[in-house]
Design a protein around this motif. Structure first.
Motif, PDB file in Angstrom:
ATOM      1  N   UNK A 225      10.453   7.357  -2.285  1.00  0.00           N
ATOM      2  CA  UNK A 225      11.299   6.836  -3.272  1.00  0.00           C
ATOM      3  C   UNK A 225      11.193   6.894  -4.573  1.00  0.00           C
ATOM      4  N   UNK A 226      12.273   6.352  -5.543  1.00  0.00           N
ATOM      5  CA  UNK A 226      12.039   6.462  -7.330  1.00  0.00           C
ATOM      6  C   UNK A 226      11.180   5.493  -7.467  1.00  0.00           C
ATOM      7  N   UNK A 227      10.790   5.481  -8.899  1.00  0.00           N
ATOM      8  CA  UNK A 227      10.120   4.353  -9.544  1.00  0.00           C
ATOM      9  C   UNK A 227      10.998   3.083  -9.641  1.00  0.00           C
ATOM     10  N   UNK A 228      12.206   3.329  -9.611  1.00  0.00           N
ATOM     11  CA  UNK A 228      13.251   2.109  -9.812  1.00  0.00           C
ATOM     12  C   UNK A 228      13.002   1.295  -8.408  1.00  0.00           C
ATOM     13  N   UNK A 229      13.284   2.195  -7.384  1.00  0.00           N
ATOM     14  CA  UNK A 229      13.346   1.553  -5.876  1.00  0.00           C
ATOM     15  C   UNK A 229      11.857   1.193  -5.719  1.00  0.00           C
ATOM     16  N   UNK A 230      10.971   1.749  -6.313  1.00  0.00           N
ATOM     17  CA  UNK A 230       9.419   1.168  -5.834  1.00  0.00           C
ATOM     18  C   UNK A 230       9.367  -0.230  -6.544  1.00  0.00           C
TER      19      UNK A 230
ATOM     20  N   UNK B 153       0.939  -1.191  -0.135  1.00  0.00           N
ATOM     21  CA  UNK B 153       0.062   0.089   0.018  1.00  0.00           C
ATOM     22  C   UNK B 153       0.948   1.377   0.084  1.00  0.00           C
ATOM     23  N   UNK B 154       1.921   1.210   0.594  1.00  0.00           N
ATOM     24  CA  UNK B 154       3.001   2.426   0.704  1.00  0.00           C
ATOM     25  C   UNK B 154       3.745   2.484  -0.574  1.00  0.00           C
ATOM     26  N   UNK B 155       4.110   1.319  -0.912  1.00  0.00           N
ATOM     27  CA  UNK B 155       4.933   1.344  -2.089  1.00  0.00           C
ATOM     28  C   UNK B 155       4.231   1.664  -3.272  1.00  0.00           C
ATOM     29  N   UNK B 156       2.958   1.685  -3.357  1.00  0.00           N
ATOM     30  CA  UNK B 156       2.175   1.826  -4.646  1.00  0.00           C
ATOM     31  C   UNK B 156       2.005   3.498  -4.627  1.00  0.00           C
TER      32      UNK B 156
END
Length: 570
Positions: free
Chosen positions: A483-488, A471-474
């Motif tokens: 965080x960046x898209x890559x890290x997500x 839910x947070x990573x979304x």
């Protein structure tokens, strides 16, 4: 401290020797009225009984944390009331609720020149008769004597009247007179709730109900009922609290400026629901109660003591006000049952009314950890309501400890899902150590069903914490940081790769949420436009890695869907 001295050093009020509080200037604003009523109610409905009744049942601070639990013990010797104040004059015939009207020399539809009132004696007799009609025989003579020299409907008499109003049935009403000043304008009010309509409308809007589907209604009714009531500061409980909550909901929808207050003889808590600025989805909810300070840190205790915040130093009693924030229902939220959360907590000074916001009495994780340790060791002294109908006292047996744990986990479930890794690890260590202790296997086998319930609740929390990561990573949040898209994508694929082997054992609602959050990442428009649509030779090295992880996430989500389908068909 004597209760009569409480709030005697508030500049806006005049404190009499008998403890009565009078406003020094006319009350024309609903916020000013609420402030006066707060102090009068605390003084006469909490502090006075606390002083006069031996063994007054203070409120455990945890009881002010959502979700709220109904109290199964009634204290008939304690005061209780409900009331509504409207920030306008009454229109008696056109009001949406029934009550007996009280009169003043400055009734909304009257015009009086000067300060004299030739009808004062007549109005007093009329108001007196109105009160006496709803009083027990024992109260009547006492009331006549107490109000002999008072204008009953005047706000300056409210400190005197609350002792009677809190022993009478139904609600009382305050509103503005023709000069725009608040006065006691009605008693014996019936606040209509229309619970059935509100409940079904809310359930249909949140898609927890379906028209004419009895099974879905039966399965989800309690959840919807609990969520709706909690939005207004209550559990599923008595008619007084239900009518206060639903009537406040109705007034808010109508755009009224209002204040609804209630005090239950079971919860010993003053609950205020009132309108704020226009545009807010819900009215504000506050609760006030007398609570013991259980924090063991001497620095905190010294701070409260030196500041004069203890009403009773020996029992470490303070006046605690909790202000809440409402949350709209979201079926895809891991903590979808969270209707209310604590926004602010204030310890009220018993003399000046000033507030201390720097001491955390509700969410003290150290105290929570100590309580949990005490429970599993059988050293906790207190009571808890198990499954809404069983009062369990103390923890001397394993059966009682399991019931305490079931209640404790249910109470703190939504907070544990979002707590820090450090605190959560300590909770897991204590629970695993107790529930997984081989030497207690025989004891637990005697209470197999109860033991299984505790494990199930604990397992749900463990799983929900994992899904909360998605839910947070979304939203590209990890451990509270952006965080960046890559890290997500890197974190999401790593977590999903580990979880796919466990998903067959996950609760179905959590699996559905994990898939929803993963698909939300995959459907991110910027991600698709910037990294999936362009040709490969247009991407940077970073972009190529994002595209690779994106495809990996697609594959993992497909695996999850296959696992869910297989599980459903099994």
């Amino acid at each position: 401290m004597k209760w009569q001295n409480a709030f005697s050093k508030i500049p806006a009020f005049k404190a009499l020797k008998n403890g009565h509080l009078l406003p020094k200037s006319p009350l024309r604003d609903l916020d000013d009225l609420r402030r006066l009523l707060d102090f009068i109610h605390i003084k006469f409905c909490l502090l006075k009984p606390y002083t006069e009744i031996k063994g007054y049942p203070m409120v455990d601070a945890r009881d002010l944390l959502p979700s709220f639990e109904p109290s199964l013990t009634e204290f008939p010797e304690l005061p209780g009331f409900s009331m509504v104040a409207l920030g306008r004059s009454l229109d008696y015939f056109n009001e949406i609720f029934q009550f007996d009207l009280l009169h003043t020399c400055r009734d909304p539809d009257c015009r009086v020149l000067g300060n004299s009132c030739v009808l004062e004696a007549s109005l007093h007799s009329k108001n007196l008769a109105c009160f006496l009609a709803h009083m027990s025989k024992e109260m009547r003579e006492e009331f006549k004597e107490a109000t002999r020299d008072h204008q009953i409907s005047d706000i300056s008499s409210y400190s005197l009247l609350i002792g009677f109003l809190s022993r009478m049935d139904r609600a009382h009403v305050l509103s503005l007179d023709c000069d725009g000043q608040f006065y006691l304008s009605g008693i014996y009010a019936s606040l209509p709730s229309d619970l059935d309509t509100e409940l079904k409308r809310f359930g249909l809007r949140s898609r927890k109900f379906k028209p004419n589907d009895n099974l879905v209604y039966e399965n989800n009714r309690e959840f919807v009922y609990q969520f709706l009531m909690e939005l207004y500061g209550y559990p599923i409980s008595s008619e007084r609290k239900t009518s206060a909550a639903i009537f406040a909901r109705r007034l808010h929808k109508m755009g009224e400026k209002f204040l609804v207050k209630a005090l239950g003889q079971s919860d010993r808590t003053l609950t205020s629901i009132f309108s704020t600025q226009s545009g807010h989805a819900y009215p504000r909810v506050e609760k006030v109660a007398l609570v013991p300070v259980e924090i063991r840190g001497m620095d905190v205790l010294d701070y409260l003591d030196k500041g004069g915040y203890f009403f009773d130093r020996k029992r470490r009693t303070v006046i605690l006000r909790v202000v809440y924030r409402q949350h709209k229902f979201d079926a895809n939220n891991v903590r979808q049952d969270r209707a209310l959360s604590v926004w602010r907590q204030e310890i009220i000074h018993p003399l000046t009314g000033e507030v201390c916001t720097s001491v955390n009495l509700l969410k003290d994780t150290y105290t929570m950890s100590l309580k949990l340790n005490d429970i599993v060791r059988g050293e906790f002294v207190g009571r808890v309501v198990y499954k809404k109908n069983d009062i369990v006292e103390n923890t001397e047996t394993h059966e009682k400890r399991l019931k305490f744990l079931h209640s404790w986990l249910g109470k703190h479930q939504r907070r544990m899902i979002g707590y820090s890794d450090e605190f959560y690890a300590e909770i897991v260590r204590v629970l695993d150590g107790y529930l997984g202790d081989p030497s207690l296997a025989e004891e637990f086998s005697e209470h197999h069903e109860l033991y299984h319930e505790v494990w199930t609740t604990f397992s749900y929390i463990k799983q929900a914490r994992k899904i909360k990561e998605f839910e947070d990573l979304k939203d590209r949040i990890y451990k509270g940081k952006k965080i960046s898209y890559l890290e997500m994508l890197r974190l999401s694929t790593a977590v999903l790769a580990d979880l796919r082997f466990e998903f067959a054992h996950y609760f179905e609602p959590l699996v559905t949420k994990a898939i929803f959050f993963s698909e939300s990442m995959l459907n991110d428009r910027y991600l698709i436009k910037a990294y999936m649509t362009p040709k490969e030779d247009q991407l940077t090295k970073n972009g190529m890695m994002i595209r690779k992880l994106y495809r990996r996430l697609v594959s993992l989500v497909d695996e999850l869907k296959a696992i869910r389908k297989t599980k459903a068909e099994a």
